[in-house]
Scaffold this motif. Structure first.
Motif, PDB file in Angstrom:
ATOM      1  N   HIS A  12       0.846  -1.195   0.000  1.00 30.88           N
ATOM      2  CA  HIS A  12       0.000   0.000   0.000  1.00 30.88           C
ATOM      3  C   HIS A  12       0.882   1.246   0.000  1.00 30.88           C
ATOM      4  O   HIS A  12       0.531   2.271   0.567  1.00 30.88           O
ATOM      5  N   ARG A  13       2.027   1.145  -0.659  1.00 27.04           N
ATOM      6  CA  ARG A  13       3.039   2.191  -0.590  1.00 27.04           C
ATOM      7  C   ARG A  13       2.525   3.539  -1.074  1.00 27.04           C
ATOM      8  O   ARG A  13       2.760   4.567  -0.439  1.00 27.04           O
ATOM      9  N   ASP A  14       1.814   3.545  -2.181  1.00 24.70           N
ATOM     10  CA  ASP A  14       1.318   4.808  -2.732  1.00 24.70           C
ATOM     11  C   ASP A  14       0.263   5.428  -1.830  1.00 24.70           C
ATOM     12  O   ASP A  14       0.297   6.640  -1.550  1.00 24.70           O
ATOM     13  N   GLU A  15      -0.676   4.600  -1.351  1.00 23.34           N
ATOM     14  CA  GLU A  15      -1.726   5.138  -0.488  1.00 23.34           C
ATOM     15  C   GLU A  15      -1.160   5.664   0.835  1.00 23.34           C
ATOM     16  O   GLU A  15      -1.658   6.641   1.395  1.00 23.34           O
ATOM     17  N   PRO A  33       9.490   0.091  14.680  1.00 20.48           N
ATOM     18  CA  PRO A  33       8.151   0.619  14.976  1.00 20.48           C
ATOM     19  C   PRO A  33       8.071   2.136  14.975  1.00 20.48           C
ATOM     20  O   PRO A  33       7.027   2.701  14.619  1.00 20.48           O
ATOM     21  N   PHE A  34       9.147   2.819  15.365  1.00 19.09           N
ATOM     22  CA  PHE A  34       9.113   4.277  15.402  1.00 19.09           C
ATOM     23  C   PHE A  34       9.058   4.859  13.984  1.00 19.09           C
ATOM     24  O   PHE A  34       8.342   5.831  13.739  1.00 19.09           O
ATOM     25  N   THR A  35       9.816   4.253  13.065  1.00 19.71           N
ATOM     26  CA  THR A  35       9.739   4.686  11.671  1.00 19.71           C
ATOM     27  C   THR A  35       8.339   4.430  11.115  1.00 19.71           C
ATOM     28  O   THR A  35       7.820   5.231  10.324  1.00 19.71           O
ATOM     29  N   THR A  36       7.728   3.323  11.530  1.00 17.92           N
ATOM     30  CA  THR A  36       6.359   3.030  11.101  1.00 17.92           C
ATOM     31  C   THR A  36       5.395   4.094  11.620  1.00 17.92           C
ATOM     32  O   THR A  36       4.527   4.575  10.876  1.00 17.92           O
ATOM     33  N   PHE A  37       5.535   4.477  12.876  1.00 15.43           N
ATOM     34  CA  PHE A  37       4.740   5.574  13.428  1.00 15.43           C
ATOM     35  C   PHE A  37       4.952   6.853  12.614  1.00 15.43           C
ATOM     36  O   PHE A  37       4.035   7.641  12.398  1.00 15.43           O
ATOM     37  N   GLY A  38       6.203   7.054  12.179  1.00 22.37           N
ATOM     38  CA  GLY A  38       6.536   8.278  11.457  1.00 22.37           C
ATOM     39  C   GLY A  38       5.830   8.427  10.123  1.00 22.37           C
ATOM     40  O   GLY A  38       5.759   9.535   9.581  1.00 22.37           O
ATOM     41  N   ILE A  39       5.270   7.337   9.587  1.00 18.04           N
ATOM     42  CA  ILE A  39       4.593   7.426   8.289  1.00 18.04           C
ATOM     43  C   ILE A  39       3.442   8.426   8.346  1.00 18.04           C
ATOM     44  O   ILE A  39       3.186   9.145   7.374  1.00 18.04           O
ATOM     45  N   PHE A  40       2.763   8.510   9.498  1.00 19.04           N
ATOM     46  CA  PHE A  40       1.673   9.493   9.613  1.00 19.04           C
ATOM     47  C   PHE A  40       1.995  10.606  10.610  1.00 19.04           C
ATOM     48  O   PHE A  40       1.118  11.341  11.050  1.00 19.04           O
ATOM     49  N   LYS A  74      -6.006  10.027   6.202  1.00 21.13           N
ATOM     50  CA  LYS A  74      -6.122   8.985   5.180  1.00 21.13           C
ATOM     51  C   LYS A  74      -5.193   7.815   5.492  1.00 21.13           C
ATOM     52  O   LYS A  74      -5.592   6.638   5.400  1.00 21.13           O
ATOM     53  N   ILE A  75      -3.972   8.120   5.856  1.00 19.38           N
ATOM     54  CA  ILE A  75      -2.994   7.069   6.163  1.00 19.38           C
ATOM     55  C   ILE A  75      -3.428   6.284   7.400  1.00 19.38           C
ATOM     56  O   ILE A  75      -3.354   5.045   7.433  1.00 19.38           O
ATOM     57  N   ILE A  76      -3.880   6.999   8.421  1.00 13.03           N
ATOM     58  CA  ILE A  76      -4.323   6.338   9.648  1.00 13.03           C
ATOM     59  C   ILE A  76      -5.525   5.437   9.369  1.00 13.03           C
ATOM     60  O   ILE A  76      -5.635   4.328   9.921  1.00 13.03           O
ATOM     61  N   THR A  77      -6.410   5.876   8.505  1.00 10.47           N
ATOM     62  CA  THR A  77      -7.585   5.065   8.148  1.00 10.47           C
ATOM     63  C   THR A  77      -7.153   3.747   7.514  1.00 10.47           C
ATOM     64  O   THR A  77      -7.715   2.682   7.797  1.00 10.47           O
ATOM     65  N   ILE A  78      -6.136   3.817   6.646  1.00 16.73           N
ATOM     66  CA  ILE A  78      -5.626   2.603   6.004  1.00 16.73           C
ATOM     67  C   ILE A  78      -5.019   1.662   7.034  1.00 16.73           C
ATOM     68  O   ILE A  78      -5.282   0.449   7.040  1.00 16.73           O
ATOM     69  N   PHE A  79      -4.204   2.196   7.936  1.00 12.01           N
ATOM     70  CA  PHE A  79      -3.602   1.368   8.987  1.00 12.01           C
ATOM     71  C   PHE A  79      -4.680   0.767   9.892  1.00 12.01           C
ATOM     72  O   PHE A  79      -4.543  -0.367  10.361  1.00 12.01           O
ATOM     73  N   GLN A  97      -7.613  -0.197   9.103  1.00 12.22           N
ATOM     74  CA  GLN A  97      -8.185  -1.357   8.430  1.00 12.22           C
ATOM     75  C   GLN A  97      -7.196  -2.518   8.361  1.00 12.22           C
ATOM     76  O   GLN A  97      -7.555  -3.680   8.606  1.00 12.22           O
ATOM     77  N   LEU A  98      -5.936  -2.210   8.047  1.00 15.76           N
ATOM     78  CA  LEU A  98      -4.925  -3.252   7.902  1.00 15.76           C
ATOM     79  C   LEU A  98      -4.657  -3.982   9.213  1.00 15.76           C
ATOM     80  O   LEU A  98      -4.420  -5.197   9.230  1.00 15.76           O
ATOM     81  N   LEU A  99      -4.675  -3.247  10.319  1.00 21.86           N
ATOM     82  CA  LEU A  99      -4.316  -3.823  11.614  1.00 21.86           C
ATOM     83  C   LEU A  99      -5.535  -4.125  12.489  1.00 21.86           C
ATOM     84  O   LEU A  99      -5.382  -4.520  13.649  1.00 21.86           O
ATOM     85  N   ASN A 100      -6.729  -3.904  11.945  1.00 21.20           N
ATOM     86  CA  ASN A 100      -7.969  -4.182  12.680  1.00 21.20           C
ATOM     87  C   ASN A 100      -7.991  -3.439  14.021  1.00 21.20           C
ATOM     88  O   ASN A 100      -8.239  -4.019  15.089  1.00 21.20           O
ATOM     89  N   ILE A 101      -7.729  -2.155  13.969  1.00 22.98           N
ATOM     90  CA  ILE A 101      -7.722  -1.318  15.171  1.00 22.98           C
ATOM     91  C   ILE A 101      -9.140  -0.871  15.497  1.00 22.98           C
ATOM     92  O   ILE A 101      -9.892  -0.440  14.615  1.00 22.98           O
ATOM     93  N   LYS A 102      -9.516  -0.977  16.772  1.00 18.85           N
ATOM     94  CA  LYS A 102     -10.872  -0.634  17.202  1.00 18.85           C
ATOM     95  C   LYS A 102     -11.037   0.859  17.465  1.00 18.85           C
ATOM     96  O   LYS A 102     -12.146   1.398  17.316  1.00 18.85           O
ATOM     97  N   ALA A 103      -9.983   1.532  17.888  1.00 21.29           N
ATOM     98  CA  ALA A 103     -10.069   2.960  18.215  1.00 21.29           C
ATOM     99  C   ALA A 103     -10.482   3.763  16.991  1.00 21.29           C
ATOM    100  O   ALA A 103     -10.159   3.417  15.855  1.00 21.29           O
TER     101      ALA A 103
END
Length: 706
Positions: A33-36, A57-64, A75-80, A82-88
């Motif tokens: 999902h690199r482009d999104e 993990p810190f670099t991953t956090f840095g994406i958004f 938009k990026i957080i919305t994708i994550f 869905q990908l990680l099945n986050i309830k928050a």
């Protein structure tokens, strides 16, 4: 304040832990999902297609958590989510969230800059923090890694914002301006960081800080971030601005006040404005400084009593030739060498093949005027010379008697010394050239040619001209020698000819700063060393300026100008000799920037001892500290300081009070015994300090014995 981001960030951190033992799965999610995710910047040294093989993990956090728009972060957080099945819920605000520099959004270096366990160490730290376990060992290991600095405290804040505060510039400025708290610009070790956190918590509990959480502090800090961001860099901005305007500066102060320590930062900020000096670690800063030295944009020297004009500008030096005959030749000094580097134009087109350090050669193509060899060379892109009788291979076995010994040095220059990327000027007459080219190939012997069989391939940049070069060749005509260096002609001269004929310009004027660092300026005979160049140092006397001046140098007899992109930075220890030791003519050419001793937040700095000793020199120490160590602060001399001395000239600097060595071992005893106490005693003997200082010195002896 909403802080709707906190629940999502906490759950995102917990979800990331599942990838600690299988990061390839996390990378697959990101790259699929690199482009999104707008993660095109996540790559290794080879560029966009050189994908990372590991991620933390810190670099991953840095994406958004980068400098991108609010909408894109959502938009990026919305994708994550869905990908990680986050309830928050997806956050509706990012109040107080510090962001990474878009150019430095990694927490690890490229493969050639990182150790094999750097990314694993980041995961180890992350796991301890998420689980609420002690992380002292992991933290202290991570902060020594390449590219890690204050950014790690930002990462900790993202993961657990109730437990940590980011020490980014916005928070530092806010806490300093609002509450007088001085936080370090460089990442502190675990113990120091915990002390900072506890101090802020205690002040919040005691209502000395109005906010109740770290998130509140960060949110309030970012409300005024645009206004405060500029204020943090005021001192460096002002002094670099002064340097750009005056060209020559002196950092002066007492021993140990950090003059030489500041030089690399000044140089990097001037020469590499795209380098983020605020976020860089000391190691990264020094690495960049040494890169500039390797590029010959920075040179270093120390003035001393035996240094003279010949070392600085030019002088005669004895040399022995191949026949052991001693000759005296003009050799450039360090300042002239730097000026030559600063004048070299920048090669903008690699296709031309011009080397950055190209030498300019004169080549005669079968004599002067029009001839078949010249015509052939211009048509087929090469140069040709003769002495064919010596055969294709020139070696120690060559029979030089064939041509009566002629051509030996010329062939050596043509075959061995002329390099690919050098410039050749085709000699048409004793005064003029008809072409300029770049050597693109090694020596060849073409036996298919009728004569002049020794060939070097050339890319002709300019042909068919009739340019008189006598003036730029220092008034000298070209001699009968077939091949030799035109030592007086520079790449800048070549560029000017190409510009004159509107040839395709492979070079442009060099405006990059070049710096000469002079340590211990006042230990040399400055007027003697600078000589007549003292006038040319003035900004308006530089080459290309309205009042530009030149001088004819005494040994080479050549006209000389100082390029406008040459800068001097010097240090001067005022305890060694007062400012008055420099004559007014020298002082007028430099801007003098004081460097005062000041407290440090670094681990191992003995604040109490620094304060105790400092009060021997100034009586308003507490007010100076409260000012945030303002370098413009007016110091008031203490009663123990002789009236003949100013405190800023003799006050022992802060570096004396760093009581841990590079291995982390305590060195308080040796510092006191061999450095601080002897210097104070010498000050008493020399009348810098009065006998009243002896009481403090005696107390230091007691501390030493204890």
């Amino acid at each position: 304040m909403k802080f709707t981001w906190i629940p999502f960030y906490r759950e995102f951190a917990s979800k990331l832990l599942q990838f600690k033992s299988d990061r390839s799965e996390l990378l697959e999610l990101i790259y699929s999902h690199r482009d999104e995710l707008q993660a095109g910047y996540l790559h290794d040294k080879g560029g966009e297609n050189d994908l990372c093989t590991d991620i933390d993990p810190f670099t991953t956090f840095g994406i958004f958590n980068r400098n991108i728009t609010f909408a894109n972060r959502v938009k990026i957080i919305t994708i994550f989510r869905q990908l990680l099945n986050i309830k928050a819920d997806v956050p509706s605000d990012f109040e107080g969230v510090p962001l990474l520099n878009g150019l430095k959004s990694h927490f690890f270096g490229f493969r050639d800059r990182r150790e094999h366990d750097d990314i694993q160490s980041l995961w180890n730290l992350f796991e301890k923090v998420v689980k609420g376990e002690d992380f002292a060992t992991e933290y202290n290991k991570v902060i020594r890694q390449y590219i890690i600095n204050i950014n790690i405290t930002m990462g900790l804040f993202w993961v657990r914002p109730n437990d940590f505060i980011a020490l980014d510039s916005t928070n530092r400025i806010y806490l300093k301006q609002q509450y007088g708290l001085l936080l370090p610009k460089k990442v502190p070790d675990y113990s120091a960081y915990m002390n900072i956190l506890n101090d802020i918590k205690n002040k919040m509990a005691a209502n000395k800080i109005k906010e109740k959480t770290f998130s509140d502090i960060s949110a309030n800090a970012y409300v005024g971030a645009p206004a405060t961001k500029k204020a943090e860099q005021t001192w460096y901005d002002d002094e670099i601005g002064t340097w750009k305007r005056r060209k020559n500066i002196v950092l002066y102060g007492a021993p140990g006040s950090g003059k030489t320590y500041e030089v690399p930062e000044f140089v990097v900020r001037l020469c590499a404005p795209g380098f983020d000096a605020d976020a860089a670690s000391r190691e990264e800063l020094i690495r960049k400084y040494h890169e500039l030295k390797k590029e010959k944009r920075v040179m270093f020297t120390t003035f001393h009593q035996s240094m003279d004009y010949e070392d600085w500008v030019e002088g005669l030096r004895p040399e022995t030739d191949d026949e052991n005959q001693v000759t005296y030749n003009v050799k450039d000094g360090i300042f002239k060498l730097l000026c030559k580097e600063a004048e070299k134009p920048i090669v903008t087109s690699k296709q031309t093949g011009i080397a950055p350090d190209a030498v300019v050669w004169k080549v005669s193509l079968a004599g002067t005027g029009d001839n078949p060899v010249r015509t052939d060379c211009m048509k087929n892109g090469y140069i040709r010379i003769g002495w064919d009788g010596y055969g294709p291979v020139i070696s120690g076995e060559t029979d030089w008697s064939i041509h009566n010994g002629e051509g030996k040095q010329i062939l050596d220059a043509y075959i061995n010394k002329m390099k690919t990327g050098d410039i050749v000027m085709s000699c048409y007459s004793s005064q003029t050239i008809d072409a300029i080219g770049v050597v693109t190939g090694d020596y060849e012997y073409n036996d298919s040619l009728p004569n002049y069989k020794r060939v070097r391939k050339v890319n002709w940049l300019l042909k068919g001209i009739n340019e008189n070069i006598v003036e730029m060749n220092d008034g000298k005509t070209m001699t009968l020698g077939t091949v030799y260096k035109l030592n007086s002609i520079t790449l800048d001269n070549v560029r000017s000819i190409l510009d004159k004929y509107k040839a395709s310009a492979p070079m442009e004027e060099n405006n990059r700063p070049y710096v000469l660092v002079i340590d211990e300026l006042n230990r040399g005979n400055v007027s003697k060393i600078l000589g007549e160049l003292i006038t040319l140092l003035e900004p308006d006397k530089r080459k290309g300026r309205q009042n530009a001046e030149s001088v004819v140098l005494p040994y080479s007899k050549k006209a000389f100008q100082i390029p406008d992109n040459v800068y001097l930075i010097a240090t001067m220890n005022t305890a060694d000799r007062s400012l008055g030791s420099l004559d007014y003519a020298v002082r007028r050419r430099f801007a003098f920037i004081p460097v005062l001793p000041h407290g440090l937040e670094e681990n191992g700095f003995d604040k109490e001892l620094f304060k105790q000793v400092s009060k021997l020199f100034i009586k308003n120490f507490d007010e100076y500290e409260a000012s945030g160590w303002n370098q413009s602060f007016k110091l008031q001399p203490s009663e123990a300081l002789s009236v003949e001395f100013r405190p800023e000239d003799v006050w022992i600097g802060h570096s004396y009070f760093l009581m841990k060595d590079e291995q982390g071992e305590d060195c308080t005893g040796s510092r006191l015994r061999y450095e601080i106490i002897p210097l104070l005693e010498e000050y008493v003997r020399d009348g810098v300090l009065t006998v009243e200082a002896q009481t403090v010195i005696d107390e230091l002896y007691k501390q030493l014995m204890e």
